[in-house]
Scaffold this motif. Structure first.
Motif, PDB file in Angstrom:
ATOM      1  N   PRO A  40       0.827  -1.211   0.000  1.00 15.59           N
ATOM      2  CA  PRO A  40       0.000   0.000   0.000  1.00 15.59           C
ATOM      3  C   PRO A  40       0.859   1.257   0.000  1.00 15.59           C
ATOM      4  O   PRO A  40       1.673   1.467   0.897  1.00 15.59           O
ATOM      5  N   VAL A  41       0.705   2.059  -1.029  1.00 23.41           N
ATOM      6  CA  VAL A  41       1.500   3.277  -1.208  1.00 23.41           C
ATOM      7  C   VAL A  41       0.554   4.429  -1.533  1.00 23.41           C
ATOM      8  O   VAL A  41      -0.322   4.273  -2.404  1.00 23.41           O
ATOM      9  N   PRO A  42       0.677   5.569  -0.866  1.00 23.87           N
ATOM     10  CA  PRO A  42      -0.238   6.686  -1.152  1.00 23.87           C
ATOM     11  C   PRO A  42      -0.136   7.150  -2.598  1.00 23.87           C
ATOM     12  O   PRO A  42       0.954   7.210  -3.160  1.00 23.87           O
ATOM     13  N   ASP A  43      -1.287   7.471  -3.171  1.00 24.41           N
ATOM     14  CA  ASP A  43      -1.364   7.930  -4.552  1.00 24.41           C
ATOM     15  C   ASP A  43      -2.080   9.275  -4.567  1.00 24.41           C
ATOM     16  O   ASP A  43      -3.309   9.338  -4.596  1.00 24.41           O
ATOM     17  N   GLY A  44      -1.311  10.366  -4.511  1.00 27.05           N
ATOM     18  CA  GLY A  44      -1.885  11.699  -4.465  1.00 27.05           C
ATOM     19  C   GLY A  44      -1.840  12.291  -3.063  1.00 27.05           C
ATOM     20  O   GLY A  44      -1.625  11.594  -2.071  1.00 27.05           O
ATOM     21  N   PHE A  45      -2.068  13.592  -2.978  1.00 25.70           N
ATOM     22  CA  PHE A  45      -1.935  14.328  -1.717  1.00 25.70           C
ATOM     23  C   PHE A  45      -2.949  13.875  -0.677  1.00 25.70           C
ATOM     24  O   PHE A  45      -2.603  13.629   0.487  1.00 25.70           O
ATOM     25  N   GLU A  46      -4.222  13.765  -1.059  1.00 28.02           N
ATOM     26  CA  GLU A  46      -5.243  13.353  -0.101  1.00 28.02           C
ATOM     27  C   GLU A  46      -4.968  11.939   0.418  1.00 28.02           C
ATOM     28  O   GLU A  46      -5.167  11.646   1.602  1.00 28.02           O
ATOM     29  N   SER A  47      -4.509  11.084  -0.469  1.00 29.60           N
ATOM     30  CA  SER A  47      -4.166   9.726  -0.067  1.00 29.60           C
ATOM     31  C   SER A  47      -2.997   9.728   0.913  1.00 29.60           C
ATOM     32  O   SER A  47      -2.968   8.944   1.870  1.00 29.60           O
ATOM     33  N   ALA A  48      -2.034  10.623   0.683  1.00 27.89           N
ATOM     34  CA  ALA A  48      -0.884  10.720   1.585  1.00 27.89           C
ATOM     35  C   ALA A  48      -1.310  11.215   2.962  1.00 27.89           C
ATOM     36  O   ALA A  48      -0.820  10.730   3.996  1.00 27.89           O
ATOM     37  N   LEU A  49      -2.233  12.169   3.002  1.00 25.88           N
ATOM     38  CA  LEU A  49      -2.742  12.659   4.286  1.00 25.88           C
ATOM     39  C   LEU A  49      -3.408  11.524   5.064  1.00 25.88           C
ATOM     40  O   LEU A  49      -3.197  11.377   6.275  1.00 25.88           O
ATOM     41  N   ASP A  50      -4.215  10.735   4.372  1.00 26.36           N
ATOM     42  CA  ASP A  50      -4.898   9.609   5.019  1.00 26.36           C
ATOM     43  C   ASP A  50      -3.895   8.557   5.470  1.00 26.36           C
ATOM     44  O   ASP A  50      -4.025   7.994   6.571  1.00 26.36           O
ATOM     45  N   TYR A  51      -2.893   8.286   4.643  1.00 26.69           N
ATOM     46  CA  TYR A  51      -1.847   7.310   4.960  1.00 26.69           C
ATOM     47  C   TYR A  51      -1.132   7.703   6.247  1.00 26.69           C
ATOM     48  O   TYR A  51      -0.928   6.876   7.148  1.00 26.69           O
ATOM     49  N   ILE A  52      -0.756   8.977   6.352  1.00 24.21           N
ATOM     50  CA  ILE A  52      -0.042   9.451   7.533  1.00 24.21           C
ATOM     51  C   ILE A  52      -0.950   9.455   8.756  1.00 24.21           C
ATOM     52  O   ILE A  52      -0.539   9.060   9.853  1.00 24.21           O
ATOM     53  N   ALA A  53      -2.197   9.880   8.576  1.00 26.36           N
ATOM     54  CA  ALA A  53      -3.135   9.914   9.703  1.00 26.36           C
ATOM     55  C   ALA A  53      -3.326   8.519  10.294  1.00 26.36           C
ATOM     56  O   ALA A  53      -3.346   8.349  11.525  1.00 26.36           O
ATOM     57  N   ARG A  54      -3.465   7.521   9.440  1.00 23.94           N
ATOM     58  CA  ARG A  54      -3.632   6.155   9.917  1.00 23.94           C
ATOM     59  C   ARG A  54      -2.372   5.675  10.639  1.00 23.94           C
ATOM     60  O   ARG A  54      -2.452   4.999  11.679  1.00 23.94           O
ATOM     61  N   ALA A  55      -1.213   6.016  10.095  1.00 21.81           N
ATOM     62  CA  ALA A  55       0.050   5.620  10.726  1.00 21.81           C
ATOM     63  C   ALA A  55       0.201   6.263  12.101  1.00 21.81           C
ATOM     64  O   ALA A  55       0.645   5.618  13.064  1.00 21.81           O
ATOM     65  N   LEU A  56      -0.170   7.530  12.212  1.00 20.56           N
ATOM     66  CA  LEU A  56      -0.044   8.235  13.482  1.00 20.56           C
ATOM     67  C   LEU A  56      -1.059   7.728  14.503  1.00 20.56           C
ATOM     68  O   LEU A  56      -0.789   7.733  15.715  1.00 20.56           O
ATOM     69  N   THR A  57      -2.224   7.293  14.047  1.00 23.91           N
ATOM     70  CA  THR A  57      -3.201   6.682  14.946  1.00 23.91           C
ATOM     71  C   THR A  57      -2.644   5.395  15.542  1.00 23.91           C
ATOM     72  O   THR A  57      -2.763   5.137  16.751  1.00 23.91           O
ATOM     73  N   ASP A  58      -2.009   4.578  14.690  1.00 23.71           N
ATOM     74  CA  ASP A  58      -1.380   3.350  15.174  1.00 23.71           C
ATOM     75  C   ASP A  58      -0.244   3.663  16.139  1.00 23.71           C
ATOM     76  O   ASP A  58      -0.048   2.970  17.142  1.00 23.71           O
ATOM     77  N   GLN A  59       0.508   4.708  15.831  1.00 26.44           N
ATOM     78  CA  GLN A  59       1.609   5.098  16.715  1.00 26.44           C
ATOM     79  C   GLN A  59       1.077   5.530  18.082  1.00 26.44           C
ATOM     80  O   GLN A  59       1.614   5.137  19.127  1.00 26.44           O
ATOM     81  N   ALA A  60       0.032   6.336  18.085  1.00 25.50           N
ATOM     82  CA  ALA A  60      -0.542   6.816  19.339  1.00 25.50           C
ATOM     83  C   ALA A  60      -1.076   5.666  20.185  1.00 25.50           C
ATOM     84  O   ALA A  60      -1.073   5.737  21.426  1.00 25.50           O
ATOM     85  N   ALA A  61      -1.524   4.600  19.520  1.00 24.62           N
ATOM     86  CA  ALA A  61      -2.040   3.429  20.233  1.00 24.62           C
ATOM     87  C   ALA A  61      -0.924   2.471  20.643  1.00 24.62           C
ATOM     88  O   ALA A  61      -1.201   1.429  21.251  1.00 24.62           O
TER      89      ALA A  61
END
Length: 227
Positions: A40-61
């Motif tokens: 899974p690789v982000p494709d476009g700016f909005e996809s990158a924002l979602d990719y990072i948000a999900r990663a940071l949610t996992d990090q916070a948990a």
């Protein structure tokens, strides 16, 4: 849970993944998508924002520790990777065990085992040694700073490129788990599992350091070769 950390090598720097990386991450993921059939690789700016948000949610948990890969030569983001599947074995034995739950202060706890995964790299950075050095920096941090007992890596069994790269690091193949999960293409995939143990790390470290110290051959396009 482990705190975010900056890992710096000669050709690549691993920065804690943040929203500020979104635009550059989108550029890196959009340049050449031919090798992303299994990742899974982000494709476009909005996809990158979602990719990072999900990663940071996992990090916070406390489930992962994500990084942006940055080329030190031109300060360009060239991909992403992360520690995940963090496991803790210290403290009193609890049964049944609760994966991912550290004993004591979670802000100072470090894992006893972890996985390196969710790795992808921009097309023009493949074959440059950046991925090898990124893995080296993460392995060194895991074994020498955290003191882990095991690092796991895995790949879709069909992903020959990734499996060869993992094996070249010196990781041992533990086998292939059949019908393990659903792949990125929707098919039920087999997954190849690899590991490096703490007692194997000195040998693996020497292998990787030798590779990193060996000059890489520059491939010249055929149309630029003399007649």
């Amino acid at each position: 849970m482990p705190v975010p950390v900056l890992l710096t090598g000669r050709s690549v720097r691993l920065e804690p993944l943040a929203m500020r990386h979104a635009e550059a991450l989108a550029r890196a993921g959009g340049a050449d998508r031919s090798a992303y059939a299994f990742t899974p690789v982000p494709d476009g700016f909005e996809s990158a924002l979602d990719y990072i948000a999900r990663a940071l949610t996992d990090q916070a948990a406390g489930r992962s520790l994500p990084f942006a890969l940055v080329s030190t030569a031109d300060e360009r983001v060239i991909g992403s990777t992360r520690f995940l599947e963090l496991d803790y074995w210290r403290g009193p034995l609890v049964w049944p065990p609760v994966p991912g739950m550290p004993h004591g202060d979670p802000l100072t706890s470090v894992p006893d085992a972890a996985e390196i995964g969710n790795t992808w790299i921009a097309g023009d950075a493949r074959g440059t040694g950046a991925n090898t050095e990124a893995k080296y920096l993460m392995l060194r941090h895991a074994f020498e700073a955290w003191g882990v007992r095991r690092i796991t890596m895995r790949a879709d069994a069909r992903n020959t490129r990734s499996r060869i790269a993992i094996e070249r690091l010196g990781a041992s193949c533990e086998g292939v788990r059949r019908a393990h999960s659903r792949g990125l293409d929707g098919a039920v995939r087999d997954t190849a599992f690899y590991s490096i143990l703490d007692e194997e790390w000195p040998t693996v470290r020497d292998i990787i350091e030798l590779r990193l110290s060996t000059p890489r051959q520059v491939r010249v396009p055929q149309d630029l070769l003399p007649a």
